[in-house]
Design a protein around this motif. Structure first.
Motif, PDB file in Angstrom:
ATOM      1  N   LEU A 169     -16.451  14.922  73.996  1.00 32.61           N
ATOM      2  CA  LEU A 169     -16.979  13.641  73.527  1.00 32.61           C
ATOM      3  C   LEU A 169     -15.862  12.646  73.212  1.00 32.61           C
ATOM      4  N   VAL A 170     -14.729  13.137  72.734  1.00 32.33           N
ATOM      5  CA  VAL A 170     -13.584  12.250  72.503  1.00 32.33           C
ATOM      6  C   VAL A 170     -13.067  11.694  73.831  1.00 32.33           C
ATOM      7  N   ILE A 171     -12.932  12.568  74.831  1.00 32.95           N
ATOM      8  CA  ILE A 171     -12.471  12.128  76.147  1.00 32.95           C
ATOM      9  C   ILE A 171     -13.470  11.157  76.766  1.00 32.95           C
ATOM     10  N   ALA A 172     -14.771  11.453  76.584  1.00 30.85           N
ATOM     11  CA  ALA A 172     -15.809  10.544  77.095  1.00 30.85           C
ATOM     12  C   ALA A 172     -15.691   9.172  76.446  1.00 30.85           C
ATOM     13  N   GLY A 173     -15.337   9.132  75.160  1.00 27.79           N
ATOM     14  CA  GLY A 173     -15.154   7.860  74.470  1.00 27.79           C
ATOM     15  C   GLY A 173     -14.022   7.051  75.054  1.00 27.79           C
ATOM     16  N   MET A 174     -12.937   7.724  75.430  1.00 29.99           N
ATOM     17  CA  MET A 174     -11.817   7.031  76.059  1.00 29.99           C
ATOM     18  C   MET A 174     -12.237   6.440  77.402  1.00 29.99           C
ATOM     19  N   GLY A 175     -12.995   7.222  78.171  1.00 34.45           N
ATOM     20  CA  GLY A 175     -13.471   6.715  79.458  1.00 34.45           C
ATOM     21  C   GLY A 175     -14.427   5.550  79.291  1.00 34.45           C
ATOM     22  N   LEU A 176     -15.303   5.654  78.303  1.00 34.44           N
ATOM     23  CA  LEU A 176     -16.260   4.576  78.046  1.00 34.44           C
ATOM     24  C   LEU A 176     -15.545   3.299  77.611  1.00 34.44           C
ATOM     25  N   THR A 177     -14.494   3.449  76.821  1.00 35.41           N
ATOM     26  CA  THR A 177     -13.732   2.288  76.367  1.00 35.41           C
ATOM     27  C   THR A 177     -13.110   1.542  77.531  1.00 35.41           C
ATOM     28  N   MET A 178     -12.644   2.281  78.523  1.00 32.52           N
ATOM     29  CA  MET A 178     -12.028   1.645  79.693  1.00 32.52           C
ATOM     30  C   MET A 178     -13.075   1.093  80.659  1.00 32.52           C
ATOM     31  N   ALA A 179     -14.195   1.805  80.805  1.00 27.56           N
ATOM     32  CA  ALA A 179     -15.191   1.414  81.803  1.00 27.56           C
ATOM     33  C   ALA A 179     -16.163   0.359  81.288  1.00 27.56           C
ATOM     34  N   VAL A 180     -16.694   0.569  80.073  1.00 25.40           N
ATOM     35  CA  VAL A 180     -17.702  -0.349  79.517  1.00 25.40           C
ATOM     36  C   VAL A 180     -17.363  -0.613  78.049  1.00 25.40           C
ATOM     37  N   PRO A 181     -16.383  -1.470  77.774  1.00 25.05           N
ATOM     38  CA  PRO A 181     -15.951  -1.702  76.385  1.00 25.05           C
ATOM     39  C   PRO A 181     -17.060  -2.096  75.411  1.00 25.05           C
ATOM     40  N   PRO A 182     -18.033  -2.930  75.794  1.00 24.06           N
ATOM     41  CA  PRO A 182     -19.087  -3.286  74.825  1.00 24.06           C
ATOM     42  C   PRO A 182     -19.878  -2.074  74.326  1.00 24.06           C
ATOM     43  N   LEU A 183     -20.142  -1.103  75.219  1.00 24.38           N
ATOM     44  CA  LEU A 183     -20.863   0.095  74.794  1.00 24.38           C
ATOM     45  C   LEU A 183     -20.001   0.978  73.900  1.00 24.38           C
ATOM     46  N   ALA A 184     -18.707   0.968  74.134  1.00 24.02           N
ATOM     47  CA  ALA A 184     -17.802   1.805  73.347  1.00 24.02           C
ATOM     48  C   ALA A 184     -17.765   1.391  71.882  1.00 24.02           C
ATOM     49  N   THR A 185     -18.105   0.142  71.593  1.00 29.61           N
ATOM     50  CA  THR A 185     -18.071  -0.314  70.194  1.00 29.61           C
ATOM     51  C   THR A 185     -19.131   0.370  69.336  1.00 29.61           C
ATOM     52  N   ALA A 186     -20.119   1.023  69.972  1.00 30.90           N
ATOM     53  CA  ALA A 186     -21.166   1.723  69.226  1.00 30.90           C
ATOM     54  C   ALA A 186     -21.140   3.229  69.465  1.00 30.90           C
ATOM     55  N   TYR A 187     -20.119   3.711  70.158  1.00 31.25           N
ATOM     56  CA  TYR A 187     -20.008   5.143  70.455  1.00 31.25           C
ATOM     57  C   TYR A 187     -19.340   5.845  69.275  1.00 31.25           C
ATOM     58  N   PRO A 188     -19.913   6.940  68.768  1.00 33.22           N
ATOM     59  CA  PRO A 188     -19.414   7.515  67.507  1.00 33.22           C
ATOM     60  C   PRO A 188     -17.958   7.921  67.507  1.00 33.22           C
ATOM     61  N   PHE A 189     -17.450   8.430  68.631  1.00 28.90           N
ATOM     62  CA  PHE A 189     -16.087   8.949  68.639  1.00 28.90           C
ATOM     63  C   PHE A 189     -15.032   7.880  68.930  1.00 28.90           C
ATOM     64  N   THR A 190     -15.447   6.620  69.026  1.00 28.51           N
ATOM     65  CA  THR A 190     -14.483   5.520  69.153  1.00 28.51           C
ATOM     66  C   THR A 190     -14.505   4.606  67.932  1.00 28.51           C
ATOM     67  N   LEU A 191     -15.320   4.940  66.955  1.00 32.45           N
ATOM     68  CA  LEU A 191     -15.537   4.012  65.842  1.00 32.45           C
ATOM     69  C   LEU A 191     -14.362   3.934  64.864  1.00 32.45           C
ATOM     70  N   ILE A 192     -13.500   4.943  64.837  1.00 33.69           N
ATOM     71  CA  ILE A 192     -12.288   4.799  64.018  1.00 33.69           C
ATOM     72  C   ILE A 192     -11.438   3.665  64.586  1.00 33.69           C
ATOM     73  N   THR A 193     -11.225   3.703  65.901  1.00 32.38           N
ATOM     74  CA  THR A 193     -10.381   2.697  66.551  1.00 32.38           C
ATOM     75  C   THR A 193     -10.953   1.302  66.394  1.00 32.38           C
ATOM     76  N   PHE A 194     -12.253   1.158  66.658  1.00 32.66           N
ATOM     77  CA  PHE A 194     -12.863  -0.168  66.551  1.00 32.66           C
ATOM     78  C   PHE A 194     -12.975  -0.608  65.100  1.00 32.66           C
ATOM     79  N   GLY A 195     -13.217   0.341  64.205  1.00 34.43           N
ATOM     80  CA  GLY A 195     -13.278  -0.007  62.796  1.00 34.43           C
ATOM     81  C   GLY A 195     -11.949  -0.534  62.281  1.00 34.43           C
ATOM     82  N   MET A 196     -10.856   0.036  62.764  1.00 33.04           N
ATOM     83  CA  MET A 196      -9.537  -0.397  62.334  1.00 33.04           C
ATOM     84  C   MET A 196      -9.067  -1.651  63.058  1.00 33.04           C
ATOM     85  N   GLY A 197      -9.859  -2.111  64.008  1.00 33.79           N
ATOM     86  CA  GLY A 197      -9.516  -3.351  64.709  1.00 33.79           C
ATOM     87  C   GLY A 197      -8.359  -3.200  65.668  1.00 33.79           C
TER      88      GLY A 197
END
Length: 265
Positions: free
Chosen positions: A195-223
């Motif tokens: 799921l962490v790796i999937a979050g990295m892929g989602l961030t690169m492929a579809v950034p708007p969706l990654a902002t609501a993905y649980p395993f990317t929320l530390i990064t987006f929360g920290m800006g």
């Protein structure tokens, strides 16, 4: 930590268990010292990356008037996208697997104590989230002060640290939910890694969706992925991320309680 600590449970079916008691019981099952060591190592590593980024591009950053952002973003993206989420997953995967090894969930379900125990686990996840972000922020502040940055500019970064803690809390509660499908430390950790790796892929492929993905929320929360200073310091942006985090926490907690109660033991 001993096996006896892991098998601690709630004594009588009719006795009401307080939230503080649940929290104390559940935190005996967590290897907090291991987590703290990992958080310190990652915090130092992140700031080494940030300091290297700043000193390597010193003339550019000085021309642009960039200080704290240089170390916050450079260190934050790599560490909070991969290593810090994995640290939370591994620590909580261990506690999740213990409930099966010691038949903890079975006993709790038989005396209808799943909800108090789960809420205690949620508080432990919050405690770890706050510890992890406190260590990260302390490392960032120390690094910035050593580089001569102005401490009066720290306000937005400290607020972002709190948003990052909410993102870490999400990973904790979602990992607990994973533990209702996977029973061993290895399988829970492996699922978290995927799921962490999937979050990295989602961030690169579809950034708007990654902002609501649980395993990317530390990064987006920290800006760490914000493009401008205005976006980084935007209260609306922070509030939006915080709302998403709280929704995930509530949903994953409710689903975990429901799945444990309905399971055929």
């Amino acid at each position: 930590m001993t096996a006896n600590a892991a098998t601690t449970t709630f004594s009588t079916p009719r006795r009401r268990v307080g939230l503080a008691t649940s929290w104390r019981i559940e935190r005996t099952k967590v290897r907090t010292s291991w987590f703290l060591i990992g958080a310190v190592i990652l915090g130092i590593f992140a700031q080494l990356l940030g300091a290297w980024n700043y000193t390597t591009n010193l003339s550019i950053f000085q021309e642009q008037g960039v200080t704290w952002t240089a170390i916050w973003v450079q260190g934050g993206i790599l560490v909070t996208s991969i290593f810090l989420p994995l640290l939370y997953v591994v620590i909580l995967a261990h506690t999740g697997s213990l409930e099966y090894q010691t038949r903890g969930w079975q006993r709790l379900a038989s005396i209808d104590r799943v909800a108090p125990a789960m809420l205690g686990k949620v508080l432990v996840a919050l405690e770890l989230a706050l510890i992890g972000m406190a260590v990260y922020c302390a490392a960032a502040i120390a690094c910035g002060l050593l580089l001569g940055f102005d401490p009066s500019q720290l306000g937005p970064y400290l607020v972002r640290g709190l948003c990052g803690a909410l993102g870490a809390w999400v990973i904790g509660t979602v990992t607990m939910l994973l533990a209702t499908w996977f029973r061993t430390f290895a399988t829970i950790s492996a699922a978290g890694l995927v799921l962490v790796i999937a979050g990295m892929g989602l961030t690169m492929a579809v950034p708007p969706l990654a902002t609501a993905y649980p395993f990317t929320l530390i990064t987006f929360g920290m800006g760490a992925r914000e493009q401008t200073d205005a976006e980084f310091a935007s209260p609306a942006n922070m509030l939006g991320t915080a709302t998403i985090c709280l929704a995930w926490i509530a949903l994953s907690t409710a689903l975990t309680i429901s799945r444990i109660r309905r399971r055929e033991w």
